[in-house]
Design a protein around this motif. Structure first.
Motif, PDB file in Angstrom:
ATOM      1  N   PHE A 207       0.860  -1.196   0.000  1.00 28.61           N
ATOM      2  CA  PHE A 207       0.000   0.000   0.000  1.00 28.61           C
ATOM      3  C   PHE A 207       0.889   1.236   0.000  1.00 28.61           C
ATOM      4  O   PHE A 207       2.098   1.136   0.240  1.00 28.61           O
ATOM      5  CB  PHE A 207      -0.909   0.012   1.250  1.00 28.61           C
ATOM      6  N   ASP A 208       0.279   2.383  -0.281  1.00 23.03           N
ATOM      7  CA  ASP A 208       0.974   3.658  -0.061  1.00 23.03           C
ATOM      8  C   ASP A 208       0.745   4.088   1.380  1.00 23.03           C
ATOM      9  O   ASP A 208       1.643   4.544   2.065  1.00 23.03           O
ATOM     10  CB  ASP A 208       0.450   4.750  -0.999  1.00 23.03           C
TER      11      ASP A 208
ATOM     12  N   THR B 117      -0.430  10.940   0.411  1.00 22.86           N
ATOM     13  CA  THR B 117      -0.862   9.725   1.114  1.00 22.86           C
ATOM     14  C   THR B 117      -1.399  10.071   2.499  1.00 22.86           C
ATOM     15  O   THR B 117      -2.472   9.608   2.913  1.00 22.86           O
ATOM     16  CB  THR B 117       0.324   8.739   1.217  1.00 22.86           C
ATOM     17  N   LEU B 118      -0.657  10.903   3.241  1.00 23.79           N
ATOM     18  CA  LEU B 118      -1.105  11.302   4.580  1.00 23.79           C
ATOM     19  C   LEU B 118      -2.427  12.074   4.493  1.00 23.79           C
ATOM     20  O   LEU B 118      -3.345  11.857   5.298  1.00 23.79           O
ATOM     21  CB  LEU B 118      -0.037  12.167   5.259  1.00 23.79           C
ATOM     22  N   ALA B 119      -2.526  12.951   3.506  1.00 27.33           N
ATOM     23  CA  ALA B 119      -3.761  13.734   3.343  1.00 27.33           C
ATOM     24  C   ALA B 119      -4.936  12.820   2.985  1.00 27.33           C
ATOM     25  O   ALA B 119      -6.064  13.022   3.443  1.00 27.33           O
ATOM     26  CB  ALA B 119      -3.562  14.807   2.273  1.00 27.33           C
ATOM     27  N   HIS B 120      -4.654  11.801   2.170  1.00 26.26           N
ATOM     28  CA  HIS B 120      -5.691  10.823   1.804  1.00 26.26           C
ATOM     29  C   HIS B 120      -6.175  10.078   3.055  1.00 26.26           C
ATOM     30  O   HIS B 120      -7.384   9.930   3.275  1.00 26.26           O
ATOM     31  CB  HIS B 120      -5.085   9.850   0.779  1.00 26.26           C
TER      32      HIS B 120
ATOM     33  N   ALA C   5      -7.916  14.813  -0.144  1.00 28.80           N
ATOM     34  CA  ALA C   5      -6.474  15.099  -0.135  1.00 28.80           C
ATOM     35  C   ALA C   5      -6.133  16.248  -1.081  1.00 28.80           C
ATOM     36  O   ALA C   5      -5.364  17.156  -0.745  1.00 28.80           O
ATOM     37  CB  ALA C   5      -5.696  13.846  -0.520  1.00 28.80           C
ATOM     38  N   SER C   6      -6.725  16.205  -2.258  1.00 30.47           N
ATOM     39  CA  SER C   6      -6.464  17.253  -3.246  1.00 30.47           C
ATOM     40  C   SER C   6      -6.908  18.620  -2.727  1.00 30.47           C
ATOM     41  O   SER C   6      -6.183  19.609  -2.830  1.00 30.47           O
ATOM     42  CB  SER C   6      -7.209  16.879  -4.534  1.00 30.47           C
ATOM     43  N   ALA C   7      -8.106  18.662  -2.136  1.00 31.14           N
ATOM     44  CA  ALA C   7      -8.634  19.944  -1.640  1.00 31.14           C
ATOM     45  C   ALA C   7      -7.869  20.426  -0.404  1.00 31.14           C
ATOM     46  O   ALA C   7      -7.734  21.627  -0.182  1.00 31.14           O
ATOM     47  CB  ALA C   7     -10.124  19.800  -1.314  1.00 31.14           C
ATOM     48  N   LEU C   8      -7.349  19.505   0.388  1.00 37.95           N
ATOM     49  CA  LEU C   8      -6.579  19.902   1.570  1.00 37.95           C
ATOM     50  C   LEU C   8      -5.222  20.483   1.163  1.00 37.95           C
ATOM     51  O   LEU C   8      -4.814  21.535   1.658  1.00 37.95           O
ATOM     52  CB  LEU C   8      -6.368  18.680   2.487  1.00 37.95           C
TER      53      LEU C   8
END
Ligand SMILES: [Zn+2]
Length: 273
Positions: free
Chosen positions: A54-55, A85-88, A130-133
């Protein structure tokens, strides 16, 4: 909104998740630091070599959360891929339905791969968070308007926001500054594509999806062979969109840009010249 050819979020849901992420981002001064956000929530983290399993992965046990981040795939703790990855994983925490399902045991911890390849709704939602963060809309759009057109501008924006080129390219599509299409490839061939809203509206929906249908010397083929760099060349709409014949009046000049993602393949960016 980005038009996907695989599973996509309803506009209302995408907007809710974006609002949720932006509400977190607004409390962060300067560059968004997902690791710091995790710590502030009491979420512990492990960075280790977990092969290709996994990531990232968010685990819940006894009411506490822990994020595993795979250095084998994200390389360093602060790389753009690690940040995404962390944001996801933070998305799985912040989105009520995901967090409650984990806490209750209704959904087991799952391996996340942060390369937009998953068709699963929870993964699409966490990617959207994640993208929006990492690239809050108000900051991103004004920067995108001023950036160079296409991939050179996307590389600048990725560096500014410390986000991956892929995540930044998809955020750029959302800005819909002009009709554009992103196609992801790897050594085994076509992976996925995304269209901006205006590209979808103008019918740019079906692209070439086989490497052997691309000219050997086109930017995508060259960059994939070389495994590095960024290339650009003029092409035609007919070369990339099979429903357009080369003799038709709707055929026109396009730009094809391609950038290497290292071992993760190549991204093609197409737009009218
Ligand atoms: Zn996930």
């Amino acid at each position: 909104m980005i038009r996907r050819t695989s599973r996509r979020l309803p506009a209302q849901r995408e907007s809710e998740i974006s609002d949720l992420a932006e509400a977190v981002a607004v409390n962060c001064l300067g560059r968004i630091d997902p690791l710091r956000i995790a710590r502030s929530l009491g979420i512990t983290t492990s960075f280790g070599d977990y092969g290709n399993a996994f990531d990232g992965m968010l685990e819940a046990a006894a009411g506490k959360f822990h994020i595993f981040c795979n250095l084998n795939r994200v390389e360093t703790r602060d790389s753009p891929r690690a940040r995404f990855t962390l944001a996801h994983e933070l998305g799985h925490y912040y989105i009520d339905e995901h967090r409650c399902a984990l806490l209750s045991g209704r959904a087991p911890s799952h391996p996340s791969f942060c390369d937009y390849s998953s068709p699963h709704l929870v993964e699409v939602e966490a990617d959207s968070f994640a993208s929006a963060l990492l690239m809050p809309w108000s900051r991103f759009r004004s920067a995108a308007v001023q950036a160079k057109r296409g991939l050179p501008g996307i590389v600048e924006l990725a560096s500014f926001f410390q986000a991956s080129v892929t995540a930044t390219a998809l955020r750029y599509l959302q800005a819909d500054l002009f009709p554009c299409v992103v196609v992801k490839w790897d050594a085994s061939g076509y992976c996925w594509k995304r269209l901006s809203q205006s590209a979808y509206a103008t019918g740019l929906r079906k692209t070439v999806e086989r490497l052997d249908r691309l000219p050997r010397d086109c930017p995508t083929s060259r960059v994939l062979r070389q495994g590095a760099g960024l290339a650009e060349a003029g092409t035609t709409k007919a070369a990339w969109f099979p429903f357009v014949s080369s003799a038709s009046e709707s055929n026109s000049i396009f730009l094809e840009q391609a950038i290497s993602l290292g071992r993760f393949g190549v991204l093609t960016f197409l737009f009218p010249a």
